[in-house]
Design a protein around this motif. Structure first.
Motif, PDB file in Angstrom:
ATOM      1  N   GLY A 188       0.790  -1.523   0.062  1.00 24.46           N
ATOM      2  CA  GLY A 188       0.090  -0.307  -0.231  1.00 24.46           C
ATOM      3  C   GLY A 188       0.347   0.725   0.297  1.00 24.46           C
ATOM      4  O   GLY A 188       0.104   2.615  -0.153  1.00 24.46           O
ATOM      5  N   HIS A 189       2.188   1.155   0.164  1.00 26.46           N
ATOM      6  CA  HIS A 189       3.179   2.544   0.236  1.00 26.46           C
ATOM      7  C   HIS A 189       2.489   2.669  -1.522  1.00 26.46           C
ATOM      8  O   HIS A 189       2.921   2.489  -2.599  1.00 26.46           O
ATOM      9  N   ASP A 190       3.037   4.189  -2.227  1.00 24.01           N
ATOM     10  CA  ASP A 190       3.210   5.298  -2.479  1.00 24.01           C
ATOM     11  C   ASP A 190       4.636   5.347  -2.952  1.00 24.01           C
ATOM     12  O   ASP A 190       5.436   5.559  -2.289  1.00 24.01           O
ATOM     13  N   ILE A 191       5.252   4.672  -3.937  1.00 22.98           N
ATOM     14  CA  ILE A 191       6.466   5.073  -4.641  1.00 22.98           C
ATOM     15  C   ILE A 191       6.946   5.857  -5.828  1.00 22.98           C
ATOM     16  O   ILE A 191       5.845   5.486  -7.251  1.00 22.98           O
ATOM     17  N   ILE A 192       7.354   6.838  -5.262  1.00 19.57           N
ATOM     18  CA  ILE A 192       8.194   7.799  -6.701  1.00 19.57           C
ATOM     19  C   ILE A 192       9.209   7.115  -6.842  1.00 19.57           C
ATOM     20  O   ILE A 192       9.924   7.404  -6.556  1.00 19.57           O
ATOM     21  N   ALA A 193       8.768   6.992  -8.076  1.00 20.80           N
ATOM     22  CA  ALA A 193      10.011   6.497  -9.543  1.00 20.80           C
ATOM     23  C   ALA A 193      11.182   7.181  -9.129  1.00 20.80           C
ATOM     24  O   ALA A 193      11.744   8.940  -9.325  1.00 20.80           O
ATOM     25  N   PRO A 194      12.545   5.972  -8.934  1.00 16.96           N
ATOM     26  CA  PRO A 194      13.606   6.984  -8.627  1.00 16.96           C
ATOM     27  C   PRO A 194      14.410   7.622 -10.383  1.00 16.96           C
ATOM     28  O   PRO A 194      14.581   7.500 -11.139  1.00 16.96           O
ATOM     29  N   VAL A 195      15.709   8.228  -9.743  1.00 11.59           N
ATOM     30  CA  VAL A 195      15.787   9.296 -10.967  1.00 11.59           C
ATOM     31  C   VAL A 195      17.831   9.229 -10.396  1.00 11.59           C
ATOM     32  O   VAL A 195      17.694   9.697  -8.713  1.00 11.59           O
ATOM     33  N   PRO A 196      18.675   9.717 -11.193  1.00 10.15           N
ATOM     34  CA  PRO A 196      19.937  10.196 -10.578  1.00 10.15           C
ATOM     35  C   PRO A 196      19.858  11.649  -9.891  1.00 10.15           C
ATOM     36  O   PRO A 196      18.715  12.635 -10.496  1.00 10.15           O
ATOM     37  N   SER A 197      20.356  11.751  -8.534  1.00 11.84           N
ATOM     38  CA  SER A 197      20.959  12.433  -7.829  1.00 11.84           C
ATOM     39  C   SER A 197      21.860  13.798  -7.979  1.00 11.84           C
ATOM     40  O   SER A 197      21.862  14.438  -8.050  1.00 11.84           O
ATOM     41  N   LEU A 198      22.546  12.748  -6.851  1.00 12.01           N
ATOM     42  CA  LEU A 198      23.903  13.455  -7.759  1.00 12.01           C
ATOM     43  C   LEU A 198      25.042  13.197  -8.891  1.00 12.01           C
ATOM     44  O   LEU A 198      25.329  11.989  -8.983  1.00 12.01           O
ATOM     45  N   PHE A 199      25.075  14.197 -10.386  1.00 10.14           N
ATOM     46  CA  PHE A 199      25.948  13.430 -10.924  1.00 10.14           C
ATOM     47  C   PHE A 199      26.972  14.343 -11.994  1.00 10.14           C
ATOM     48  O   PHE A 199      26.489  15.733 -11.066  1.00 10.14           O
ATOM     49  N   THR A 200      27.275  14.614 -12.547  1.00  6.04           N
ATOM     50  CA  THR A 200      27.922  15.278 -13.526  1.00  6.04           C
ATOM     51  C   THR A 200      27.797  15.854 -14.678  1.00  6.04           C
ATOM     52  O   THR A 200      26.851  14.862 -14.835  1.00  6.04           O
ATOM     53  N   PHE A 201      27.883  16.895 -15.314  1.00  5.51           N
ATOM     54  CA  PHE A 201      27.682  17.032 -16.438  1.00  5.51           C
ATOM     55  C   PHE A 201      28.366  17.250 -18.099  1.00  5.51           C
ATOM     56  O   PHE A 201      28.980  17.770 -18.158  1.00  5.51           O
ATOM     57  N   ASN A 202      27.857  16.266 -19.116  1.00  4.84           N
ATOM     58  CA  ASN A 202      28.640  16.042 -19.994  1.00  4.84           C
ATOM     59  C   ASN A 202      28.549  17.415 -20.940  1.00  4.84           C
ATOM     60  O   ASN A 202      27.586  17.951 -21.522  1.00  4.84           O
ATOM     61  N   VAL A 203      29.404  17.452 -22.150  1.00  6.17           N
ATOM     62  CA  VAL A 203      29.379  19.019 -22.580  1.00  6.17           C
ATOM     63  C   VAL A 203      29.713  18.894 -24.345  1.00  6.17           C
ATOM     64  O   VAL A 203      30.782  18.355 -23.956  1.00  6.17           O
ATOM     65  N   VAL A 204      29.233  19.471 -25.011  1.00  3.28           N
ATOM     66  CA  VAL A 204      29.515  19.281 -26.355  1.00  3.28           C
ATOM     67  C   VAL A 204      30.341  20.321 -26.210  1.00  3.28           C
ATOM     68  O   VAL A 204      29.692  21.592 -26.791  1.00  3.28           O
ATOM     69  N   ASP A 205      31.885  21.086 -26.340  1.00  2.00           N
ATOM     70  CA  ASP A 205      32.765  21.894 -26.048  1.00  2.00           C
ATOM     71  C   ASP A 205      34.125  21.074 -26.325  1.00  2.00           C
ATOM     72  O   ASP A 205      34.134  20.970 -24.844  1.00  2.00           O
ATOM     73  N   LYS A 206      34.523  20.807 -27.846  1.00  2.00           N
ATOM     74  CA  LYS A 206      35.307  20.230 -26.968  1.00  2.00           C
ATOM     75  C   LYS A 206      36.747  20.974 -27.007  1.00  2.00           C
ATOM     76  O   LYS A 206      37.854  20.876 -26.174  1.00  2.00           O
ATOM     77  N   LYS A 207      36.491  22.110 -26.825  1.00  2.00           N
ATOM     78  CA  LYS A 207      37.628  23.822 -26.523  1.00  2.00           C
ATOM     79  C   LYS A 207      37.738  24.111 -25.041  1.00  2.00           C
ATOM     80  O   LYS A 207      38.556  23.587 -23.574  1.00  2.00           O
ATOM     81  N   ILE A 208      36.429  23.734 -23.920  1.00  2.00           N
ATOM     82  CA  ILE A 208      36.591  23.356 -22.864  1.00  2.00           C
ATOM     83  C   ILE A 208      36.842  22.297 -22.886  1.00  2.00           C
ATOM     84  O   ILE A 208      37.209  22.646 -21.245  1.00  2.00           O
ATOM     85  N   LYS A 209      36.788  21.923 -23.032  1.00  2.00           N
ATOM     86  CA  LYS A 209      36.813  19.674 -22.490  1.00  2.00           C
ATOM     87  C   LYS A 209      38.609  19.846 -21.951  1.00  2.00           C
ATOM     88  O   LYS A 209      39.269  19.311 -21.113  1.00  2.00           O
ATOM     89  N   GLU A 210      39.625  20.846 -23.123  1.00  2.00           N
ATOM     90  CA  GLU A 210      41.086  20.678 -23.205  1.00  2.00           C
ATOM     91  C   GLU A 210      41.428  21.157 -22.001  1.00  2.00           C
ATOM     92  O   GLU A 210      43.099  21.757 -21.967  1.00  2.00           O
ATOM     93  N   LEU A 211      40.439  22.405 -21.521  1.00  3.67           N
ATOM     94  CA  LEU A 211      40.936  23.044 -19.706  1.00  3.67           C
ATOM     95  C   LEU A 211      40.502  21.807 -18.967  1.00  3.67           C
ATOM     96  O   LEU A 211      41.041  21.679 -17.613  1.00  3.67           O
ATOM     97  N   MET A 212      40.781  20.247 -19.159  1.00  2.00           N
ATOM     98  CA  MET A 212      40.574  19.859 -17.979  1.00  2.00           C
ATOM     99  C   MET A 212      42.080  20.249 -16.770  1.00  2.00           C
ATOM    100  O   MET A 212      42.215  20.149 -16.875  1.00  2.00           O
ATOM    101  N   GLY A 213      40.881  20.219 -15.628  1.00  2.00           N
ATOM    102  CA  GLY A 213      41.909  20.011 -14.139  1.00  2.00           C
ATOM    103  C   GLY A 213      41.708  21.766 -13.950  1.00  2.00           C
ATOM    104  O   GLY A 213      41.984  21.853 -12.965  1.00  2.00           O
TER     105      GLY A 213
END
Length: 415
Positions: A188-213
């Motif tokens: 009888g419990h109501d279940i809220i469908a799970p989704v990820p909560s803590l995650f990082t973002f993937n970026v479409v920008d090759k030049k920004i990813k070259e600044l890794m760190g």
């Protein structure tokens, strides 16, 4: 206590889940009411796996935030419900508890608290020692396939590994276990469908990813077309963006970003300054360093690699000096510094600390006891509930709080 003849199937309390909340409820119940027959059932081959890997193997036990009114603001889901419980057993009581059992904690600059030993093994050793002391039985590799309350015997029946166990009180601390949520739904419990909560973002920008760190102490982020905002430190990685500001945004926007299938646009204010303040800063450089190349020295101590990237993004030549910059170029530079837009396409898990938003609906729980409103004698704590927090020890704190309150409540009851 059980009135039935005791055998390997009869227990006073059975706990489903051998993680942080499960162990903490078992230990405190045994401490508060010695002599109970307590059993912990864990589906995995080992127990306390999240405790072991948390904080890079150091275990981020809690956070040095001692005002419950402030503490609840770190919980996107559960902030209203946890206020009272945190007054009963919050970080102050948590620290005292661990020190009582020989685990001294230390506070780092950002408020996170770890064992002085700098290893999660200290927590594990403490728990295992207390489990042994109180003769709490732990069974691993044990998959629970069903549980229900039997009106005839007035006991909970738990089916696990082809056996039927029984108990007076049942505690569920199974975390993000879809099979257990389904069993709770059947009750009888109501279940809220799970989704990820803590995650990082993937970026479409090759030049920004070259600044890794490259990292920043204080940026302002906003998801385009929403009210979702976040400020704080950020890090550029080889896949995109990470750091506390990103994780905070992912936690508060967990359900909305899932609906967007993790494809959206994000605005970054690299300085977390207003456009007027950024303009004033640029004019100061123009007036005080007129002969200097703009690209050679960043404003407000921005990392030089990022500054050069932003100059290119603003269309400013590497040879331009400050007294040559035009009004339109200043406007373009202000826009880049205050509102750079990036396309996000996808997410990545934050280290091994996978956290979900979702679980048992909080309206199904009595937060004075953490007992189910649907089934008397059934208690729930930890990530099985629709409670989650930003990173920093907050998720463990809610687990300790719920587990302790359950132990306190059962210890006061007449088993």
């Amino acid at each position: 206590m059980s009135e039935l003849p005791l055998n390997t199937f009869d227990f006073d309390v059975i706990i489903l889940g051998g993680g942080a909340a499960g162990f903490f409820s078992a230990i405190n119940l045994a401490e508060l009411k010695p002599g109970l027959r307590i059993l912990i059932l864990e589906a995995a081959k080992d127990t306390l796996n999240k405790v072991r890997i948390s904080g890079g193997g150091r275990c981020n036990v809690t956070h040095a935030c001692f005002d419950p009114e402030v503490l609840v603001n770190y919980y996107p889901r559960g902030f209203k419900e946890l206020l009272g419980p945190f007054y009963f057993f919050g970080p102050t009581q948590c620290i005292e508890w661990f020190e009582k059992y020989g685990v001294a904690l230390k506070t780092e600059a950002d408020g996170r608290m770890f064992p002085v030993s700098n290893t999660s093994l200290t927590i594990l050793e403490c728990f295992y020692k207390l489990i042994y002391k109180h003769q709490i039985e732990v069974r691993c590799s044990t998959r629970v396939t069903n549980f229900y309350f039997d009106l005839y015997s007035n006991r909970w029946i738990v089916s696990a590994n082809t056996q039927q166990l029984n108990c007076s009180k049942l505690i569920v601390t199974t975390g993000s276990d879809a099979r257990c949520w389904e069993l709770l739904k059947n009750l009888g419990h109501d279940i809220i469908a799970p989704v990820p909560s803590l995650f990082t973002f993937n970026v479409v920008d090759k030049k920004i990813k070259e600044l890794m760190g490259v990292s920043f102490s204080n940026v302002k982020l906003q998801i385009v077309g929403t009210n979702l905002e976040s400020t704080g430190p950020m890090l550029i990685t080889h896949w995109g963006f990470s750091g506390p500001a990103i994780l905070k945004l992912s936690a508060w926007g967990a359900r909305l970003l899932a609906e967007k299938k993790y494809t959206f646009e994000m605005i970054i204010n690299w300085l977390n300054f207003s456009e007027e303040d950024i303009k004033s800063c640029i004019l100061d450089y123009k007036n005080n360093k007129p002969k200097k190349k703009i690209v050679s020295q960043s404003i407000m101590q921005l990392p030089i690699r990022l500054w050069q990237y932003l100059m290119e993004r603003a269309g400013i030549s590497v040879d331009l000096i400050w007294n040559q910059i035009s009004g339109n170029q200043i406007k373009d530079l202000i826009k880049v510094l205050s509102s750079s837009i990036f396309s996000i396409q996808g997410k990545s898990t934050f280290k091994e600390e996978f956290v979900t938003a979702g679980g048992v609906d909080l309206k199904n729980i009595n937060f004075k006891t953490f007992e189910s409103k649907k089934c008397a004698g059934l208690y729930l704590a930890g990530e099985v509930l629709n409670i989650d927090a930003v990173t920093g020890g907050f998720n463990f704190q809610s687990a300790w709080t719920g587990a302790y309150m359950i132990a306190d409540q059962i210890a006061k009851s007449d088993l």
